[in-house]
Design an enzyme around this catalytic site. Structure first.
Site, short mmCIF file in Angstrom:
data_model
loop_
_atom_site.label_atom_id
_atom_site.label_comp_id
_atom_site.label_asym_id
_atom_site.label_seq_id
_atom_site.Cartn_x
_atom_site.Cartn_y
_atom_site.Cartn_z
N LYS A 162 34.33 19.04 63.88
CA LYS A 162 35.20 19.78 62.96
C LYS A 162 34.83 21.24 63.11
CE LYS A 162 36.58 20.10 58.09
NZ LYS A 162 36.02 21.32 57.51
N GLY A 164 36.91 25.00 48.33
CA GLY A 164 36.16 24.92 47.10
C GLY A 164 36.84 25.55 45.90
N ALA A 211 40.87 21.50 52.80
CA ALA A 211 40.38 22.58 51.94
C ALA A 211 41.38 23.01 50.88
CB ALA A 211 39.96 23.81 52.73
N GLY A 212 40.83 23.19 49.68
CA GLY A 212 41.59 23.80 48.59
C GLY A 212 42.20 22.84 47.59
N ASN A 270 36.26 17.51 49.87
CA ASN A 270 34.85 17.41 49.55
C ASN A 270 34.61 17.79 48.09
OD1 ASN A 270 32.05 17.53 49.37
ND2 ASN A 270 31.77 18.32 51.40
N THR A 271 34.77 19.07 47.79
CA THR A 271 34.40 19.55 46.46
C THR A 271 35.14 18.83 45.33
OG1 THR A 271 34.06 21.71 47.48
CG2 THR A 271 34.12 21.64 45.08
#
Lengths: 257, 257, 257, 257
Positions: free
Chosen positions: C98, C159, C186-187, C208-209
């Site tokens: 990645k 994040g 992301a986001g 993830n976050t």
């Protein structure tokens, strides 16, 4: 008193206007007057002598008494754009160039690679480059570092009239590039769109279709002129904080003063 | 030439201003001047003689040369609001009343039931009722049918500065009530918000907190004045259609004229 | 039956999960199980032997039985990213990578130039490159043409949990790159965000976050797993057209069948 | 374990489904099965014996083994709605009623006045009232205080498929009426819309057109079922806070555990 500075000159008006797609030359003239614009952008291909009528059009534009900002609309490579810019300087005696290196024919978005390459070359050649770009911060910073006169992010695809599609990205651009001249170029459709980006602290906006394809371009030019000023004043005045809950504007106890 | 008519009078300015929460009386005076407002709204409780300083405040407002629009802020029932309006007419010699019957202390939204009841009673009593309401079409139509002078939907909760929370509902209101005087009242925070609703064809906007709690109320008043005009002109001019895809503003083949 | 293909393998789950920021190793294990993820991404720096605990962490991840997708988080140049990828292949026996080449420390957005350069080099080196990028169509097409295994546009800054900031741009990416494997990376902050982008036809999402920093990561992992499936099914089913006006769902005249 | 309670019964499924506009009876049956719905709403006019086919339709619906929620779609006054409800109780042996008193034929929005009046009467008559309403907090509270079984605000006009037009108002409803059973009814078009409102903490959603007019109603029913669960789980899990700036999901220094 609220003038701004770009490419070595000082301007009062924060509205830059395009010259295409108007219903008639007279409407163009009147819309320019109503807009108060001091900078007009015009497609280089339309200014070239070999294009029938190019000379007449050029004289008409020149008579409007504005700064001319030739653009490289229709170029798909850095090479094409640089060549067109060089020719423009020769023919029209200006080193200003609105750089457009299109990377996709559907969105007409700039090619990040060609735009940066052409910007660097044109800056070295002594041009004042007004670089049309996306809302990509890294690209914008590279363009600024390359020495362009103005970084000009889109709000939305050219001619779409959709208004700011990513206000968060535009706000970030302004916050992170406080020293760059930032002009929103492309995608605005309504006066409120112009006010929105000016409230974020952008230096100016550049329009064409939203005025030219309004049902009444002259009136719409005046509307955008006012909206740009409104947004600018709003930025300078400092907006109230947004709140989650209501709060009485009329306190019902006691006196305010 | 673009005057509008409400409660039997003709107005040039489409910005109505509140008089609360300004940092000082002088700033209020200057903001009113900068806004060009011809109508000022003021909380009735602040105008009552028994409230110390009420008389001085009232004289100050009267000296500004605007139409006075007393409001019933703080009333929670139709009864309270009607009584306050009757008293206001007695004391200040105006039959104009901005009706607020609050139904919730958190959102400060109007109570649909109390607002309609009080409107009907006040109209029968000869008042020109400016009815603060939500964006509910059925309620707005009832208020219009009851004979109010102006239906005044919120854009967002009072004092929140969030701007239009439901543009679709506001657009529907305008389209479905073409004969009503429609003024957006409450919830605007930035000049662009005012332009947005004026572009929909609203007749005017009423503001207070967005100006009074700006870092620079006088400049912000001027900003809103311009934004209201910009939105109005944009409405009259007729915006370009929004498009899904890009379209070159500079055609690269042929001449435009 | 609705499997998808990336980097030569076939996957059922369309949710890729990150392994950082969980409150404890056990919660990580349980969240992975609840998510149904078949691909886990992990920061290379955390896998390196010299970092104390790296070995233990790696063994724990390996025990989860998922495909490992090492990432180059923290790299600021193509050179750094390529070197890290080469080392990862050596140590962990996978040619998946990645790619993250960060161009700005505030937005953590990818550097378009470094990302494209590193992608081209890694593809030549035989890697299956999962390229983290913005929503820029021209850049995405270049990455696809360079042969990356997946183009992975952000929805918003890493994040931030803001969800899609520019749905129009994401929709355009999908429409214009029908043959690319497109994964939103992301986001995202809420399950509905994942459903939104899957409805546009994206192949998968990487999170993830939003899971790790939920108050209850295990339950949130299950929530996202369902949301991804919901969005995917919604895409396949084909949504009703959006309408400007209401239309009774219960026809009041006649029978429907 | 995450059951909910309404009108004296306990339900697992948080998706209520309408029965109109399906391409065929078989598709309706299959969509109901795929949705997992335990409550079906059906227009009373379609259930009346005198309407040819009403009996057959009713038997078909009854065979699906769900709770029947007759609705008063098409009623324009409290009187009409109450009469229809009384007749329904007689004919079908249920005291459940989905109350719709339409106040505008363009938006099909509820009439606040007729809805409250009919709700109060029906509650007194012993009905379990599921009251279709707007997102108006004051009206919603009055309905709740009148004793309705569920307050059912719209997300957008019926059949528009636009999704939540005012998330701020919906959030406020949920926060301010923590004890009410709140079901979003009308205006959803995509699975992500259902997830959005469930994330706010609504108890359930009611759909019809979004499923029935999908290109593939059975698959879309499954999509919505998953989206409702995803949103519910997301609400229970607790979403990460939204942030203005990026934050690396992979910390590049130190170990996370």
């Amino acid at each position: 008193d609220d003038a701004w500075h770009v490419a070595g000159i000082t301007l009062r008006s924060r509205l830059l206007l395009g010259t295409s797609r108007y219903p008639s030359p007279q409407v163009l003239d009147d819309a320019v007057a109503a807009s108060g614009a001091q900078v007009l952008t015009v497609g280089l291909r339309r200014l070239q002598p070999e294009s029938g009528g190019g000379q007449a059009f050029w004289q008409r534009i020149a008579a409007l008494g504005c700064h001319l900002l030739p653009n490289t609309a229709g170029c798909h490579t850095a090479e094409q754009a640089v060549n067109l810019a060089l020719m423009a300087r020769e023919l029209f005696g200006t080193s200003w160039i609105k750089l457009e290196v299109v990377g996709d024919d559907y969105t007409l978005q700039p090619d990040p690679f060609g735009t940066l390459e052409a910007s660097a070359r044109l800056v070295r050649e002594g041009f004042a480059v007004f670089a049309y770009t996306t809302d990509d911060l890294v690209l914008a910073r590279r363009l600024h570092d390359a020495g362009v006169a103005a970084v000009m992010p889109w709000a939305a695809p050219i001619g779409s009239g959709r208004g700011p599609q990513n206000l968060h990205a535009l706000r970030t651009l302004r916050e992170r590039l406080p020293d760059a001249v930032l002009v929103v170029d492309a995608g605005l459709g309504k006066p409120s769109h112009a006010a929105q980006v000016m409230e974020l602290g952008f230096d100016a906006v550049l329009l064409n279709t939203a005025v030219a394809e309004s049902a009444d371009p002259v009136r719409m030019a005046a509307a955008f002129a006012q909206a740009v000023q409104a947004g600018r004043l709003g930025h300078l005045a400092g907006a109230m904080p947004e709140r989650d809950t209501a709060r009485a504007s009329t306190p019902t106890v006691g006196m305010p003063f």
